[in-house]
Scaffold this motif. Structure first.
Motif, PDB file in Angstrom:
ATOM      1  N   LEU A 119       0.826  -1.199   0.000  1.00 20.18           N
ATOM      2  CA  LEU A 119       0.000   0.000   0.000  1.00 20.18           C
ATOM      3  C   LEU A 119       0.862   1.250   0.000  1.00 20.18           C
ATOM      4  CD1 LEU A 119      -2.123  -2.172   0.783  1.00 20.18           C
ATOM      5  CD2 LEU A 119      -3.314  -0.361   1.972  1.00 20.18           C
ATOM      6  N   ASP A 120       0.366   2.264  -0.683  1.00 18.59           N
ATOM      7  CA  ASP A 120       1.100   3.513  -0.848  1.00 18.59           C
ATOM      8  C   ASP A 120       0.245   4.665  -0.325  1.00 18.59           C
ATOM      9  OD1 ASP A 120       2.350   5.819  -1.740  1.00 18.59           O
ATOM     10  OD2 ASP A 120       3.012   4.904  -3.627  1.00 18.59           O
ATOM     11  N   LEU A 121       0.799   5.403   0.596  1.00 17.00           N
ATOM     12  CA  LEU A 121       0.080   6.508   1.228  1.00 17.00           C
ATOM     13  C   LEU A 121      -0.413   7.530   0.211  1.00 17.00           C
ATOM     14  CD1 LEU A 121      -0.755   7.885   3.885  1.00 17.00           C
ATOM     15  CD2 LEU A 121       1.473   8.976   3.943  1.00 17.00           C
ATOM     16  N   ASP A 122       0.318   7.717  -0.878  1.00 21.07           N
ATOM     17  CA  ASP A 122      -0.048   8.725  -1.875  1.00 21.07           C
ATOM     18  C   ASP A 122      -1.277   8.330  -2.689  1.00 21.07           C
ATOM     19  OD1 ASP A 122       2.071  10.376  -1.166  1.00 21.07           O
ATOM     20  OD2 ASP A 122       3.458   9.325  -2.510  1.00 21.07           O
ATOM     21  N   THR A 123      -1.516   7.046  -2.817  1.00 20.32           N
ATOM     22  CA  THR A 123      -2.631   6.610  -3.665  1.00 20.32           C
ATOM     23  C   THR A 123      -3.735   5.889  -2.896  1.00 20.32           C
ATOM     24  OG1 THR A 123      -1.476   4.533  -4.163  1.00 20.32           O
ATOM     25  CG2 THR A 123      -1.156   6.380  -5.680  1.00 20.32           C
ATOM     26  N   ASP A 124      -3.442   5.414  -1.702  1.00 23.37           N
ATOM     27  CA  ASP A 124      -4.430   4.651  -0.924  1.00 23.37           C
ATOM     28  C   ASP A 124      -4.837   5.434   0.320  1.00 23.37           C
ATOM     29  OD1 ASP A 124      -4.590   1.988  -2.354  1.00 23.37           O
ATOM     30  OD2 ASP A 124      -2.435   2.136  -2.011  1.00 23.37           O
ATOM     31  N   SER A 125      -6.047   5.983   0.283  1.00 24.80           N
ATOM     32  CA  SER A 125      -6.568   6.703   1.443  1.00 24.80           C
ATOM     33  C   SER A 125      -7.255   5.763   2.422  1.00 24.80           C
ATOM     34  CB  SER A 125      -7.559   7.782   0.991  1.00 24.80           C
ATOM     35  OG  SER A 125      -6.913   8.735   0.199  1.00 24.80           O
ATOM     36  N   ALA A 126      -7.492   4.541   1.990  1.00 24.65           N
ATOM     37  CA  ALA A 126      -8.138   3.535   2.842  1.00 24.65           C
ATOM     38  C   ALA A 126      -7.426   2.201   2.653  1.00 24.65           C
ATOM     39  CB  ALA A 126      -9.613   3.405   2.488  1.00 24.65           C
ATOM     40  N   ILE A 127      -7.650   1.296   3.586  1.00 24.09           N
ATOM     41  CA  ILE A 127      -7.082  -0.047   3.519  1.00 24.09           C
ATOM     42  C   ILE A 127      -8.223  -1.021   3.227  1.00 24.09           C
ATOM     43  CG2 ILE A 127      -5.884  -1.867   4.796  1.00 24.09           C
ATOM     44  CD1 ILE A 127      -4.605   0.356   6.506  1.00 24.09           C
ATOM     45  N   VAL A 128      -8.138  -1.724   2.097  1.00 21.75           N
ATOM     46  CA  VAL A 128      -9.112  -2.766   1.759  1.00 21.75           C
ATOM     47  C   VAL A 128      -8.322  -4.030   1.441  1.00 21.75           C
ATOM     48  CG1 VAL A 128     -10.999  -3.476   0.259  1.00 21.75           C
ATOM     49  CG2 VAL A 128     -10.714  -1.042   0.825  1.00 21.75           C
ATOM     50  N   LEU A 129      -8.473  -5.059   2.283  1.00 18.63           N
ATOM     51  CA  LEU A 129      -7.699  -6.291   2.137  1.00 18.63           C
ATOM     52  C   LEU A 129      -8.629  -7.499   2.025  1.00 18.63           C
ATOM     53  CD1 LEU A 129      -5.011  -5.682   4.931  1.00 18.63           C
ATOM     54  CD2 LEU A 129      -4.864  -5.068   2.511  1.00 18.63           C
ATOM     55  N   HIS A 130      -8.208  -8.493   1.250  1.00 23.23           N
ATOM     56  CA  HIS A 130      -8.992  -9.725   1.113  1.00 23.23           C
ATOM     57  C   HIS A 130      -8.063 -10.928   1.115  1.00 23.23           C
ATOM     58  CE1 HIS A 130     -10.817 -12.913  -1.585  1.00 23.23           C
ATOM     59  NE2 HIS A 130     -11.647 -12.875  -0.564  1.00 23.23           N
ATOM     60  N   GLN A 131      -8.390 -11.907   1.962  1.00 22.09           N
ATOM     61  CA  GLN A 131      -7.709 -13.196   1.975  1.00 22.09           C
ATOM     62  C   GLN A 131      -8.742 -14.266   2.271  1.00 22.09           C
ATOM     63  OE1 GLN A 131      -4.878 -13.610   0.735  1.00 22.09           O
ATOM     64  NE2 GLN A 131      -3.170 -13.145   2.080  1.00 22.09           N
ATOM     65  N   GLU A 132      -8.770 -15.294   1.445  1.00 20.45           N
ATOM     66  CA  GLU A 132      -9.756 -16.355   1.636  1.00 20.45           C
ATOM     67  C   GLU A 132      -9.565 -17.098   2.945  1.00 20.45           C
ATOM     68  OE1 GLU A 132      -9.818 -19.029  -1.638  1.00 20.45           O
ATOM     69  OE2 GLU A 132     -10.736 -17.590  -3.031  1.00 20.45           O
ATOM     70  N   SER A 133      -8.332 -17.124   3.445  1.00 25.64           N
ATOM     71  CA  SER A 133      -8.028 -17.943   4.622  1.00 25.64           C
ATOM     72  C   SER A 133      -8.388 -17.283   5.944  1.00 25.64           C
ATOM     73  CB  SER A 133      -6.529 -18.283   4.635  1.00 25.64           C
ATOM     74  OG  SER A 133      -5.755 -17.090   4.683  1.00 25.64           O
ATOM     75  N   TRP A 134      -8.667 -15.993   5.949  1.00 26.90           N
ATOM     76  CA  TRP A 134      -8.955 -15.327   7.227  1.00 26.90           C
ATOM     77  C   TRP A 134     -10.274 -15.826   7.809  1.00 26.90           C
ATOM     78  CZ3 TRP A 134      -7.454  -9.940   4.915  1.00 26.90           C
ATOM     79  CH2 TRP A 134      -6.062  -9.782   5.012  1.00 26.90           C
ATOM     80  N   HIS A 135     -10.272 -16.041   9.120  1.00 28.20           N
ATOM     81  CA  HIS A 135     -11.470 -16.525   9.798  1.00 28.20           C
ATOM     82  C   HIS A 135     -12.504 -15.399   9.869  1.00 28.20           C
ATOM     83  CE1 HIS A 135     -14.124 -18.135  12.884  1.00 28.20           C
ATOM     84  NE2 HIS A 135     -13.519 -19.299  12.791  1.00 28.20           N
ATOM     85  N   PRO A 136     -13.752 -15.661   9.452  1.00 28.25           N
ATOM     86  CA  PRO A 136     -14.769 -14.596   9.454  1.00 28.25           C
ATOM     87  C   PRO A 136     -15.020 -13.998  10.835  1.00 28.25           C
ATOM     88  CG  PRO A 136     -15.549 -16.548   8.277  1.00 28.25           C
ATOM     89  CD  PRO A 136     -14.281 -16.946   8.966  1.00 28.25           C
ATOM     90  N   GLY A 137     -14.728 -14.777  11.875  1.00 27.17           N
ATOM     91  CA  GLY A 137     -15.024 -14.310  13.226  1.00 27.17           C
ATOM     92  C   GLY A 137     -14.070 -13.281  13.789  1.00 27.17           C
ATOM     93  N   ILE A 138     -12.926 -13.070  13.120  1.00 28.04           N
ATOM     94  CA  ILE A 138     -11.931 -12.170  13.719  1.00 28.04           C
ATOM     95  C   ILE A 138     -11.584 -10.970  12.840  1.00 28.04           C
ATOM     96  CG2 ILE A 138     -10.898 -13.872  15.260  1.00 28.04           C
ATOM     97  CD1 ILE A 138      -9.148 -13.002  12.014  1.00 28.04           C
ATOM     98  N   ILE A 139     -12.152 -10.882  11.641  1.00 22.59           N
ATOM     99  CA  ILE A 139     -11.727  -9.813  10.738  1.00 22.59           C
ATOM    100  C   ILE A 139     -12.122  -8.427  11.255  1.00 22.59           C
ATOM    101  CG2 ILE A 139     -11.528 -11.189   8.647  1.00 22.59           C
ATOM    102  CD1 ILE A 139     -14.327 -10.393   7.884  1.00 22.59           C
ATOM    103  N   GLY A 140     -13.208  -8.327  12.002  1.00 20.56           N
ATOM    104  CA  GLY A 140     -13.582  -7.035  12.577  1.00 20.56           C
ATOM    105  C   GLY A 140     -12.570  -6.558  13.604  1.00 20.56           C
ATOM    106  N   ILE A 141     -12.084  -7.494  14.412  1.00 17.73           N
ATOM    107  CA  ILE A 141     -11.071  -7.162  15.413  1.00 17.73           C
ATOM    108  C   ILE A 141      -9.789  -6.710  14.734  1.00 17.73           C
ATOM    109  CG2 ILE A 141      -9.685  -8.082  17.320  1.00 17.73           C
ATOM    110  CD1 ILE A 141     -11.913 -10.177  17.715  1.00 17.73           C
ATOM    111  N   VAL A 142      -9.376  -7.443  13.696  1.00 16.05           N
ATOM    112  CA  VAL A 142      -8.143  -7.103  12.989  1.00 16.05           C
ATOM    113  C   VAL A 142      -8.285  -5.751  12.288  1.00 16.05           C
ATOM    114  CG1 VAL A 142      -6.520  -7.818  11.199  1.00 16.05           C
ATOM    115  CG2 VAL A 142      -7.530  -9.529  12.723  1.00 16.05           C
ATOM    116  N   ALA A 143      -9.453  -5.482  11.724  1.00 13.73           N
ATOM    117  CA  ALA A 143      -9.682  -4.185  11.083  1.00 13.73           C
ATOM    118  C   ALA A 143      -9.502  -3.048  12.086  1.00 13.73           C
ATOM    119  CB  ALA A 143     -11.078  -4.145  10.464  1.00 13.73           C
ATOM    120  N   SER A 144     -10.013  -3.230  13.295  1.00 12.45           N
ATOM    121  CA  SER A 144      -9.843  -2.213  14.340  1.00 12.45           C
ATOM    122  C   SER A 144      -8.375  -2.020  14.695  1.00 12.45           C
ATOM    123  CB  SER A 144     -10.629  -2.610  15.598  1.00 12.45           C
ATOM    124  OG  SER A 144     -12.007  -2.604  15.348  1.00 12.45           O
TER     125      SER A 144
END
Length: 589
Positions: free
Chosen positions: A364-389
């Motif tokens: 990610l590049d600060l000059d072009t990315d004002s937000a962080i949007v990440l996707h990985q099939e392996s991440w557990h659905p139950g913890i992605i909110g915690i990791v986002a925080s």
């Protein structure tokens, strides 16, 4: 490339258009301080919170159930009460349908316990986070129909379940909705929709949790003669016995701790610290906490994650089972399972966080990315909110974490102060399958093949709305203070400002030009480089100061300067039988 944020913007009272800044010229601060016989600084803190009369201050410091609003002021309450009473009289099968988070499970436990107490034929249902997802599902309604249910009362969900409620009606199942989320384009055709923020509802307090709305339904029911006859005990005493559940939900859901919520949480904390129900007592003990000085911070960071963990790692039905458990021994057995689930959750959380952090640092590049949007099939659905925080905390960017569930990318969004992530998602809803949530937290789903398209659109929206000022975290200074103000009486009154939370945050002070005393040092270990410990001196008094996770700021204190400005909150300590202030440092300049 993103780097962890260490630069803060200090915002002083004179830079804010708040009540205290406006009132000072009119002498309101001095007048309130004289009337309450407290320090003008403390009076300023009260006025910052909209409290400018003796009576308002009395209710703030000494809340009681008498201060709660009439529940029948909530639109739909009379209809909801009448339908519930009808189900009670006819021994209808009632289903309480709750969300799988702390708010939903505590609200479910509250309604289930109360309805059981008055002799209702009642059961409960919590959807599976991974298989069913958030909200009311048609499959659950079909299950309820097969069980003979004729009335469903939803808690912390349902306000957008237009099609599902219509399906329930086709099966002769009535709905009462207890929710606190934003309505969609139209309201479900339920028997009653209880939601203080729905269009047309004039209920005076708009910040209840979902469990708080369920509590208002219970409060309304306790005013009815037939319910009072069925209750085992005084209605007010029975009502107060559920405040521990309301407190857990209200605190964990990060709603405003002002007005009615503050009353509920203040009284509920008193209950949790004296005679908590078996399930809550078991959670407190297995988490290594002690009753007596339990705080909202300990609920948010210690107790709530354990309740959430069982829904993230398995079935959230277990949370309701624990919260309604009559036996402490049985509750302890269940609470140990919660501990194990929480350990598993933390391991998954840490692994995903490290992986996400590596992606951010590499790509990610600060000059072009004002937000962080990440996707990985392996991440557990139950913890992605915690990791986002955690990513928001580290990089201070709106963050969306996505994983794949049954071929669909599902995710959690978290925001920074001043950026309404719900409205941002609404601006690109044509790229989404669905979304919902609040100003600072939301859930969403998107077709996997459209993730990049969504990411680009969301980043453009973020770039359009986010200013450099919004991307610099701010420290709101409530008052500039002379450390000599910290007398035992000042600390006693300040301590009564708790419980703290949104709308009533722990006050942050600034002390300017204080003398460094002795040698600063780094203590402990943390992911951010340890904790900064030092002493400051003012007018001969020496004060201990600690900056948690601020070890990298030690260079600012070792530049040869003898005087520094510090932004800090204050806590109570004890030394030789005397109450002393402990400064919890936020930043040093």
């Amino acid at each position: 490339m993103f780097k962890p944020v260490r630069k803060y913007r200090w915002v002083f009272p004179e830079q804010r258009d708040d009540a205290a800044a406006r009132a000072d010229g009119g002498g309101m601060i001095k007048a309130l301080a004289d009337e309450l016989t407290i320090s003008p600084i403390l009076a300023e803190l009260l006025i910052n919170r909209g409290i400018d009369t003796f009576e308002q201050a009395r209710q703030f410091f000494r809340p009681s159930l008498d201060h709660l609003h009439d529940p029948f002021m909530m639109n739909g309450m009379e209809t909801a009460v009448n339908r519930t009473l009808s189900a009670l009289r006819n021994n209808e099968q009632i289903l309480v349908y709750g969300d799988y988070d702390v708010d939903g499970t505590n609200g479910t436990a509250l309604l289930f316990s109360f309805l059981s107490n008055i002799g209702a034929n009642v059961s409960y249902y919590i959807p599976d986070r991974i298989k069913e997802g958030y909200g009311v599902s048609s499959a659950a309604i079909e299950h309820a129909h097969q069980q003979g249910v004729s009335l469903i009362i939803s808690v912390d969900c349902g306000i957008t379940a237009v099609q599902q409620v219509e399906y329930a009606r086709s099966l002769d199942i009535d709905f009462i909705i207890c929710d606190h989320h934003e309505a969609g384009g139209s309201l479900p055709q339920a028997v009653a929709v209880l939601d203080p923020i729905k269009p047309g509802c004039s209920y005076p307090f708009k910040h209840l949790s979902g469990c708080g709305v369920a509590f208002k339904l219970v409060q309304a029911l306790t005013t009815q003669d037939e319910v009072q006859h069925a209750l085992k005990g005084d209605p007010d005493v029975v009502l107060a016995s559920y405040l521990d559940l309301v407190t857990l939900a209200t605190t964990a859901d990060i709603v405003e701790l002002t007005g009615e919520n503050r009353t509920l949480v203040k009284l509920g904390l008193d209950l949790m610290n004296s005679t908590p129900r078996p399930g809550i007592r078991a959670l407190i003990e297995t988490a290594g906490l002690t009753t007596g000085r339990l705080s909202t911070g300990q609920i948010v960071f210690v107790i709530a994650p354990r309740i959430n963990a069982v829904g993230r790692m398995g079935s959230a039905l277990r949370a309701v089972e624990l919260l309604t458990c009559p036996s402490f021994e049985e509750a302890m057995s269940l609470a140990h399972v919660f501990e194990e689930d929480n350990r598993t959750r933390r391991k998954l959380d840490e692994d995903a966080f490290l992986e996400a952090q590596e992606i951010v640092e590499k790509y990610l590049d600060l000059d072009t990315d004002s937000a962080i949007v990440l996707h990985q099939e392996s991440w557990h659905p139950g913890i992605i909110g915690i990791v986002a925080s955690r990513l928001v905390d580290r990089y201070y960017r709106p963050t969306i974490m996505l994983t794949t569930v049954e071929g669909v990318a599902k995710g959690s969004a978290r925001s920074v102060a001043g950026f309404d992530i719900y409205q941002a998602l609404k601006r690109c809803e044509d790229k989404l399958l669905q979304f919902g949530g609040h100003k600072y937290a939301a859930g969403l789903s998107v077709e996997v093949e459209r993730i990049n398209e969504f990411k680009e659109a969301f980043n453009e929206i973020a770039k359009d709305l986010l200013t450099e000022e919004l991307l610099t975290p701010r420290i709101n200074i409530e008052a500039v203070i002379d450390l000599a103000e910290f007398t035992p009486k000042f600390l006693r009154v300040l301590n009564q400002f708790a419980p703290y939370g949104p709308g009533n945050m722990r006050p942050v002070f600034a002390a300017l030009g204080v003398e460094l005393y002795g040698q600063p040092r780094i203590v402990g270990q943390s992911a951010k480089g340890g904790h900064l410990r030092f002493k400051v001196r003012k007018n001969g008094r020496v004060f201990d100061a600690i900056g948690f996770n601020l070890g990298d700021l030690i260079a600012r204190l070792n530049e040869g300067r003898k005087e520094v400005d510090i932004a800090f909150s204050v806590d109570e300590g004890e030394y030789a039988g005397e109450t002393i202030p402990q400064l919890k440092v936020k930043d040093v300049k």
